[in-house]
Design a protein around this motif. Sequence first.
Motif, short mmCIF file in Angstrom:
data_model
loop_
_atom_site.label_atom_id
_atom_site.label_comp_id
_atom_site.label_asym_id
_atom_site.label_seq_id
_atom_site.Cartn_x
_atom_site.Cartn_y
_atom_site.Cartn_z
N THR A 1 0.67 -3.58 -15.37
CA THR A 1 0.89 -2.49 -14.28
C THR A 1 0.59 -3.04 -12.79
O THR A 1 0.36 -4.11 -12.40
CB THR A 1 -0.28 -1.43 -14.58
N GLU A 2 1.31 -2.30 -11.93
CA GLU A 2 1.17 -2.49 -10.55
C GLU A 2 -0.09 -2.73 -10.20
O GLU A 2 -0.57 -3.46 -9.16
CB GLU A 2 1.92 -1.36 -9.86
N SER A 3 -1.13 -1.75 -10.56
CA SER A 3 -2.48 -1.88 -10.29
C SER A 3 -3.01 -3.11 -10.56
O SER A 3 -3.91 -3.68 -9.67
CB SER A 3 -3.13 -0.61 -10.74
N SER B 1 6.15 -2.97 -9.78
CA SER B 1 6.07 -3.56 -11.21
C SER B 1 7.69 -3.67 -11.53
O SER B 1 8.53 -3.53 -10.95
CB SER B 1 5.72 -2.49 -12.05
#
Length: 113
Positions: A2-4, A66
């Motif tokens: 994930t981007e997070s 992402s």
Amino acid sequence: MTESALQSQLLLRAPIELPDLRLFRRNVGVARSIRDGAITRFGIKGQPDLYGLWRGGGFVEVELKSKNGRLRPEQAAYAAWCASWGVAHLILTESENDTVTSWIASLRLTQPK
């Protein structure tokens, strides 16, 4: 990934690998007060996820994506605004290899001489 999760990895590694750069998380959104229901907007639509300050005065805006992430129109407009003002702006996208290492290499290129 994930981007997070990628962002968290970058924020943990950057101070070690780029000691002259400080990255800061930027939040953009809306919050409602639980006390009186008042709405507060914060940030500017399209602002990148992170911003960085180089020792000595350099500045960089950093948008993270992402593998399947796409720029929203307001993010593209913010990137164009940065370009028109001569502000370093990176759009870093997840790669097949070591994403965070490649992102750190890209950030290193924005360091003022």
